[in-house]
Design an enzyme around this catalytic site. Sequence first.
Site, short mmCIF file in Angstrom:
data_model
loop_
_atom_site.label_atom_id
_atom_site.label_comp_id
_atom_site.label_asym_id
_atom_site.label_seq_id
_atom_site.Cartn_x
_atom_site.Cartn_y
_atom_site.Cartn_z
N LYS A 1 2.87 -0.46 -1.65
CA LYS A 1 3.86 0.53 -2.11
C LYS A 1 5.13 -0.15 -2.57
O LYS A 1 5.43 -1.30 -2.23
CB LYS A 1 4.15 1.55 -1.00
CG LYS A 1 4.61 0.96 0.34
CD LYS A 1 6.08 0.70 0.43
CE LYS A 1 6.49 0.15 1.80
NZ LYS A 1 7.89 -0.33 1.82
N GLY B 1 0.51 -4.74 5.58
CA GLY B 1 -0.01 -4.53 6.93
C GLY B 1 -0.24 -3.06 7.22
O GLY B 1 -1.21 -2.69 7.88
N ASP C 1 5.43 3.10 7.83
CA ASP C 1 4.81 3.09 6.50
C ASP C 1 3.34 3.47 6.51
O ASP C 1 2.76 3.70 5.44
CB ASP C 1 4.95 1.70 5.86
CG ASP C 1 6.36 1.41 5.38
OD1 ASP C 1 7.15 2.36 5.25
OD2 ASP C 1 6.67 0.22 5.16
#
Length: 311
Positions: A18, A112, A146
Amino acid sequence: MTGLAVTGHRVHVRAPGKINVFFEVGDVQDDGYHDVASAYQAVSLYEDVWAEHSDEFTIAVSGTVDVSGVPEDDRNLALRAARLVAKEAGHTGGVHLDIVKHVPVAGGMGGGSADAAAALVACDALWGAELGTATLLRLAARLGADVPFSLLGGTAIGTGRGDQLSPALAKGRFDWVIVTSDDDGLSTPAVYAHLDELRSRVDVVPAVRAPDVDPAVLQALRAGDATALAERVRNDLQLAALSLRPDLRDALELGEAAGALAGLVSGSGPTLAFLASEPESALELQVSLAASGYRALHVHGPVPGARVVAG
């Protein structure tokens, strides 16, 4: 989110990295964390995760980027995600995860988190758990701010710690050129800590107390207007990232001189993101940056979140 119903012994899931096209950071809270307001966009640089049945929980990591710093034990978010799905589903066995990384490690693009989102979807499909989107999002929020966005993809507004998500309408396609770093990544906690330090000085504007996404950013996304978006992109962490890595400033200036509508540090850095007006302009920018010795990738967004891949 899960894409296909899956049977068999091996499941392949792909999840995107992103870009934070807007990232406002509030004051540090009593617990040491910060409230933020972010506009996330998932882009076409992916992590691939394969899950297969095993008696134990194990993981192997490889990729086209440097993965030497990626843990292969329970410090890895993907392995923790698998354990959460097993507990939620009442699964008594384990899983082996093969992760192939393409998103820069510690590069500010949520690689991650994408691994963790992919592991949630892969294990849910492998074990036939059918936990549903709401449950997977709840588990994702336990893993990091996230991870829920990596599940959903597209474009979204994140508030609170970044994990309170609201989908945002983004019309059309936005083209980006990503410049990755061969040097060590930047630790997100270290960047936040340095931002707090910089903000404590009298010559730096203090943090806002109630972060909010600029309405003009939402208007530009809804209109599919890259030029308008370029005027409003912002990352409060950029000040700290450039202070820790002054060399990034040269690349930002070069990209903007080479035709980018705007350039910014992606998340906590050190990856840089340059917005282009159209695919052809992005390709020209990519060539210019590569000719100057930078590793540059052309990606686009928005793209979907973690999905099962057929075959």
